[in-house]
Design a protein around this motif. Structure first.
Motif, short mmCIF file in Angstrom:
data_model
loop_
_atom_site.label_atom_id
_atom_site.label_comp_id
_atom_site.label_asym_id
_atom_site.label_seq_id
_atom_site.Cartn_x
_atom_site.Cartn_y
_atom_site.Cartn_z
N THR A 1 38.91 26.90 20.26
CA THR A 1 38.25 25.54 20.13
C THR A 1 39.40 24.60 19.89
O THR A 1 40.37 24.77 18.82
N HIS B 1 37.40 19.90 15.85
CA HIS B 1 36.00 19.57 15.49
C HIS B 1 36.02 18.21 14.44
O HIS B 1 36.90 18.37 13.55
N GLN C 1 31.52 11.00 21.30
CA GLN C 1 30.77 11.59 21.99
C GLN C 1 31.50 12.40 23.32
O GLN C 1 31.41 13.47 23.82
N ILE D 1 33.54 15.37 22.38
CA ILE D 1 32.56 16.61 22.48
C ILE D 1 32.28 16.94 24.04
O ILE D 1 32.54 18.08 24.50
N LYS D 2 32.05 15.88 24.95
CA LYS D 2 31.70 16.04 26.19
C LYS D 2 32.97 16.56 27.16
O LYS D 2 32.76 17.36 27.94
N ASN E 1 36.24 18.85 21.67
CA ASN E 1 35.68 18.89 20.42
C ASN E 1 34.75 20.11 20.71
O ASN E 1 33.94 20.35 21.58
N SER E 2 34.40 21.02 19.45
CA SER E 2 33.41 22.21 19.45
C SER E 2 31.92 21.32 19.79
O SER E 2 31.89 20.25 19.25
N LYS E 3 31.08 22.38 19.93
CA LYS E 3 29.72 22.00 19.88
C LYS E 3 28.91 22.60 18.40
O LYS E 3 28.04 22.71 18.36
N ASN F 1 27.94 23.17 14.52
CA ASN F 1 27.71 22.28 13.54
C ASN F 1 28.83 22.53 12.32
O ASN F 1 29.53 23.19 12.56
N VAL G 1 25.84 15.07 20.63
CA VAL G 1 25.70 16.36 21.12
C VAL G 1 24.88 16.17 22.34
O VAL G 1 24.85 17.05 23.28
N SER G 2 24.51 14.76 22.73
CA SER G 2 23.95 14.60 24.09
C SER G 2 24.78 13.71 25.04
O SER G 2 25.79 13.30 24.29
#
Lengths: 278, 455
Positions: free
Chosen positions: B219, B222, B267, B270-271, B275-277, B279, B434-435
């Motif tokens: 990864t 984060h 965002q 991550i998208k 970046n990791s997904k 927690n 995360v969305s």
């Protein structure tokens, strides 16, 4: 003949499926416990590896956990609190359940309803008034402050009342005709037949008391006077958990519950099988 | 028979209860010594003048600390208290461990029950509440102006601001940290990146993160802090030129374009797959295992990461928090300050002595080297009497120390709904990043809901 064999294989395969799914479920339930024990035996550098067995077995985590907090005192406190609280809750709820079963008196439904309602009141609502009250008695940092507010349990009354209700009334009346006192009816006629539900409610009460965290947190201040759950929290922080020591402490903390479960296993299984406890 | 057994069991239980109470009573002498302290302070008050250096009456301070509730930080914290008590034989610290997540509830319950602590360690996001609901005392009212002045010479000016509200100093920064960028030098090398040149901007974080993911299969990065307090979110929004609360402390601002822009960057990180997904808990573990290239999180994690990197055979490095283009970065502190809650004059003076010691050169030396936080007296870092040797042995702390110069306070929300407002921000940011939802509408909605909670 052929049919019979076919039926038999059918039964075998059905039972094989049943067993396979039960074994899978059992593994699912046991694995977290296994992982807890294994992690507690791993050195720090290995904690995050996915190895199923500790490659370098160590008891260091146990030593660390035991020395970091007064574990012996906390375990003793937890034991005293959980045992006394469970016994008191059982006594009060057995007496209440007997009264509700034995006599029909004016307002009994109302009282039962009120008890049921208190069960629905969240702890957060009564926490501050209870805390102020036990502070007034000078019970802060005393085990009495942990135990006394919890000597009656609405949950236990409701559950035991259901169990007592299932006991045939005619038997109670017969015992009365034989000249048994109420005390005698309760302990010599009803109780021997209701051991299973009492034991299973007892273990639930014990676990609830053993696992309680917030009330001990409020009432006790010194580590020497508090219960084991507060001790476990010491290994958790926002800046990273001490996994090895935490798992060691958790293993130690779960032993008493495990031992009690093993001792009362028979009753608990009986109780669940008979459906006395829903 | 069964009946007799039951009676016997009850009797045993009652006698155990009685003896247990007796034991606990003996062990918990705190009540008694508090009484002594009260008597002593009453005497002191009768005598009139109570100078902070001449308070010779015995005073016991009830001190709530969450460092004492973290097993790894107990020895350092106890050392700090012990050294203070040795230097001030007339002051005893009755130190009580309470986990940081529960400390506000405990203080509140104790105030209602009439047994509030004299000094409490509270997190900065509760500053407003501590002042308006816990009755925290401003130091300016307790300490003579000239002593105040001379004591805080050499203190980081940014550091002083952390515990201030409406121009008065209520909390002295005790154990706190800043967001730093930890990175794995081994993964950098494997990805063809230069470990000596960590990313300075978020654009670079994205680029490096993608490169690490592509070349090593691990990864890339984060960014922590979407949950569990909003200090990193505040740091990101601030670094993009925004804020979470207006200057007059009446208007929530995290639905404004700068804030939206900061969260959009997150965002996108991550998208894009940089970046990791995971927690935060999972990310900390993955980074510990050497499976994440870069991690922005609290500097307090440094010692555990260092141990893990040594065990795992990779090199840990640290850098300052990355910037949004050429905008100035505004790292926000996490952590806690010490607050004086007692109304008793003699205890207030004793508490001031304790705060003074904790934030002295020696105090910050212990806090930095033995508890794992940061010093707010910059000079001690180069002073061989204090932290010089330690910093040389622990060079990773340097980016963290540099960040103190641009440190911004962790803004606390006004009113008794402060925690709810903080939770709304945490939840909305988590939802947004995360969305692939519209960050602007999520953040504007959060702002509206939070604004309604401001009283």
């Amino acid at each position: 003949m052929e049919k019979a064999i076919g039926r038999k294989t059918g039964i075998y395969s059905a039972s094989a499926v049943k067993h396979a799914s039960l074994i899978a479920l059992a593994l699912l339930a046991v694995f977290p416990l296994y992982w807890m024990v294994v992690t507690s035996l791993k050195p720090e550098s290995e904690v995050f590896t996915s190895s199923l067995i500790p490659l370098h077995l160590t008891f260091e985590n146990y030593v660390q956990a035991w020395n970091a907090v007064p574990m012996d005192r906390m375990l003793a406190n937890s034991m005293v609190v959980a045992v006394i609280q469970t016994v008191m809750q059982l006594i009060t709820s057995i007496l209440a359940a007997y009264a509700f079963t034995r006599w029909e008196f004016r307002g009994s439904n109302l009282i039962y309803g009120l008890i049921a309602l208190t069960w629905l009141v969240p702890f957060q609502v009564i926490m501050i008034p209870n805390y102020v009250a036990i502070s007034g008695f000078g019970w802060r940092d005393h085990l009495a402050g942990l135990i006394v507010p919890n000597i009656a349990s609405a949950f236990a009354v409701l559950q035991l009342y259901n169990a007592f209700k299932s006991y045939p009334k005619t038997l109670i009346e017969a015992a009365r005709l034989d000249g048994a006192s109420d005390w005698g009816v309760l302990w010599r006629t009803i109780m021997p037949n209701l051991k299973a539900p009492v034991a299973s409610i007892g273990i639930l009460l014990f676990i609830t008391s053993w696992n309680d965290y917030f009330w001990p947190l409020l009432v006790t201040t010194k580590l020497e006077n508090t219960t084991i759950q507060k001790g476990l929290q010491m290994f958790i922080s926002s800046d990273g958990n001490m996994w090895g020591a935490l798992m060691a402490a958790t293993t130690i903390a779960s032993l008493p519950v495990l031992i009690i479960y093993l001792l009362l296993q028979r009753q608990i299984i009986d109780s669940f099988v008979k459906g006395g406890l829903k | 028979m069964a009946y007799k057994k039951m009676v016997a069991a009850t009797l045993v239980a009652i006698s155990v209860l009685a003896s247990a109470c007796g034991n606990a009573g003996n062990a918990g002498n705190a009540g008694g010594s508090n009484m002594d302290a009260k008597a002593a302070s009453a005497n002191a008050a009768n005598e009139g003048t109570v100078s902070s250096t001449e308070t010779k009456e015995q005073v016991t301070l009830k001190f709530y600390s969450y460092n004492l509730a973290i097993a790894s930080q107990i020895p350092g914290t106890e050392k700090l208290i012990k050294e203070f008590e040795e230097a001030h034989p007339n002051i005893k610290i009755d130190a009580i461990p309470i986990p940081s997540t529960d400390i506000n509830a405990k203080v509140q319950a104790d105030i209602v029950a009439g047994s509030a602590p004299d000094v409490a360690q509270l997190t900065f996001d509760g500053l407003d509440f501590a002042v308006n609901n816990f009755g925290a005392k401003p130091l300016e009212d307790i300490v003579p102006a000239d002593e105040f002045q001379s004591n805080f010479e050499g203190f980081s000016p940014n550091g002083m601001k952390l515990g201030q509200l409406n121009g008065k100093t209520y909390g002295l920064p005790f154990t706190f940290s800043t967001p730093v960028l930890f990175y794995n030098a081994k993964l950098f090398e494997e990805a063809g990146l230069d470990p000596a040149a960590p990313p300075a901007t978020w654009e670079q974080v994205k680029q490096y993160g993608l490169q690490i993911a592509e070349k090593t299969g691990q990864t890339g990065a984060h960014v922590g802090g979407a949950t569990g307090g909003d200090w990193i979110i505040q740091a990101l929004i601030g670094s993009n030129g925004g804020g979470v609360l207006s200057e007059d402390r009446k208007t929530i601002k995290f639905g404004e374009p700068e804030a939206i822009g900061a969260i959009e960057m997150w965002q996108d990180l991550i998208k894009s797959g940089a970046n990791s997904k995971l927690n935060d808990g999972e990310a900390i573990e993955a980074f510990t295992q050497g499976k994440i290239g870069m991690l922005l999180f609290t500097s307090a994690l440094q010692s555990s990461f260092l141990a893990a990197s040594e065990a795992g055979g990779w090199e840990l490095k640290t850098a300052k928090m990355p910037a949004f283009g050429d905008k100035p970065t505004t790292p926000v502190n996490s952590g806690s300050a010490l607050f004086i809650l007692t109304d008793d004059k003699a205890k207030q003076q004793a508490a001031w002595e304790f705060l003074k010691f904790s934030t002295s050169e020696r105090g910050y030396t212990i806090i930095t080297s033995e508890i794992g936080y940061l010093p707010l007296r910059p000079a001690i870092v180069d002073d061989p009497n204090y932290l010089k040797d330690w910093v040389e042995a622990n060079p990773l702390v340097k980016p963290n120390l540099e960040q103190l110069e641009s440190l911004q306070p962790w803004v606390s929300y006004p009113g008794s709904n402060w925690k709810q407002i903080e939770t709304i921000l945490n939840d909305s940011v988590s939802k947004a990043i995360v969305s692939d939802g519209d960050v602007a509408s999520i953040m504007k909605d959060a702002q509206e809901r939070a604004q309604a909670l401001i009283q």
